[in-house]
Write a protein that holds these residues in place. Structure first.
Motif: not given
Length: 282
Positions: A240-243, A157-160, A235-238
Motif C-alpha cells: 500500500k504505497p502512497d506513490v 514510495f515504491i520504485y519499480a 506488491y503494491t496491493r500488499t
C-alpha cells in the motif's frame, strides 16, 4: 524543488489534483504555477466580416478562459492556504500538450503535476494523447494524480526498477522527492529470469545499490515472479504505497512501458499517484 507546474481544465478532478499539488508545494516550499492552455479560433475564410467575427470570438474566449482561471486559482489559494507569493496563474495560447511543455521549459519547472479522470468518456482530454505526450516529452518529472487520491503527505514510495541504465541516478532522483517529505522508499525489482547468470547479476546490482545508499531511509528487494506486471501490482496491493515511481530513459522503451499493464492499471485505474521521471543512460 523550486517550481511546480499544474495544468488545469477547471474540472472537479482538476481541483482535487490542484489541492494535491498545493500540498506538495507547501512541503517542498515551491511556487505553484497554475496554467490553462487556451486554443485560438481558426478562421475558415478571408472575408473581412468573418475575420472580424473570429477576432471577436477569440477575444471572448480569452476573456472567459482568464475569468475561469482566476476563479480556479482563487479556489486553490483558499483550499491550500499557500502564501499569496507562492501561487500564480498563467494563460497560454496554443495546443494543450505544446502549451504545457513550452511553459514547463520556459519557466524551467522542477515538476509537472497532472490530474487524471481514469478511463471514461472524457479520458482522451487529459489522460489520452495530451497527457501521454506530456509525460513522454517533459524534461522534468511528472506526478500523476488519479481521481480521489488521498490528499495526505506521501509516507511510502515504491520504485519499480528495471535495472536498466543508471539506477544510481534514478535512486538519487527518488530520494530528492522522498527525503523532503520524510517518506520511506522501497526499491523493488521484479524479475522472471530463468538464466542463472542474469539472476546473479540482478542480485549483485541490488546489493550494490543497497551499499551505495546505506544510511538512507530506503530498502532494496529483488523478487522472483513468473509475471513482472502482476508481481508489481501484487506488491503494491500488499504494501500500500502512497506513490508508485517509474523511471524511463528512452522514448521507444517508454512507449512500451506506457502501453503496458503496469501503466494501464496504475495510471488509468488506480487511486495511487504515480511519479514518472527520466533515467540517465550509462
Amino acid at each position: 524543488m523550486k517550481t511546480i507546474l499544474f495544468p488545469t481544465d477547471f474540472s472537479d478532478n482538476s481541483m482535487h489534483a490542484a489541492q494535491y499539488a498545493g500540498m506538495l508545494a507547501r512541503r517542498f516550499d515551491a511556487k505553484l504555477i497554475i496554467v490553462n492552455v487556451f486554443s485560438n479560433v481558426i478562421s475558415l475564410g478571408t472575408d473581412l466580416n468573418m475575420i472580424n467575427e473570429t477576432t471577436l470570438l477569440e477575444e471572448q474566449l480569452h476573456k472567459n478562459s482568464m475569468h475561469n482561471l482566476e476563479i480556479f486559482s482563487g479556489k486553490v489559494f483558499l483550499s491550500t492556504e499557500l502564501p499569496e507569493v507562492q501561487i500564480e496563474h498563467q494563460l497560454v495560447y496554443g495546443f494543450v500538450t505544446e502549451g504545457i511543455l513550452e511553459m514547463a521549459n520556459a519557466m524551467n519547472v522542477d515538476m509537472i503535476v497532472m490530474g487524471t479522470k481514469g478511463v471514461s468518456n472524457v479520458f482522451d482530454k487529459w489522460m489520452g494523447s495530451n497527457a501521454e505526450s506530456v509525460i513522454k516529452a517533459a524534461k522534468c518529472p511528472v506526478w500523476v494524480v488519479p481521481t480521489n487520491a488521498q490528499l495526505t503527505v506521501p509516507q511510502l514510495f515504491i520504485y519499480a526498477a528495471d535495472l536498466e541504465e543508471d539506477e544510481v541516478s534514478a535512486t538519487k532522483t527518488l530520494l530528492d522527492f522522498s527525503v523532503p517529505l520524510g517518506a520511506t522508499c522501497k526499491v523493488i525489482h521484479i524479475q522472471n529470469y530463468f538464466d542463472k547468470d542474469l539472476k546473479q547479476k540482478s542480485a549483485e546490482t541490488m546489493a550494490d545499490l543497497s551499499k551505495e545508499f546505506d544510511g538512507n531511509n530506503i530498502t532494496f528487494k529483488d523478487l522472483k515472479r513468473n509475471e513482472i506486471v502482476e508481481g508489481i501490482e501484487t506488491y503494491t496491493r500488499t504494501h500500500k504505497p502512497d506513490v508508485l515511481a517509474l523511471a524511463v530513459y528512452d522514448k521507444n522503451i517508454f512507449s512500451n512501458l506506457f502501453n503496458s499493464s503496469i501503466t494501464k492499471h496504475f495510471v488509468e485505474e488506480s487511486k495511487i499517484p504515480i511519479l514518472i521521471f527520466k533515467k540517465e543512460k550509462l
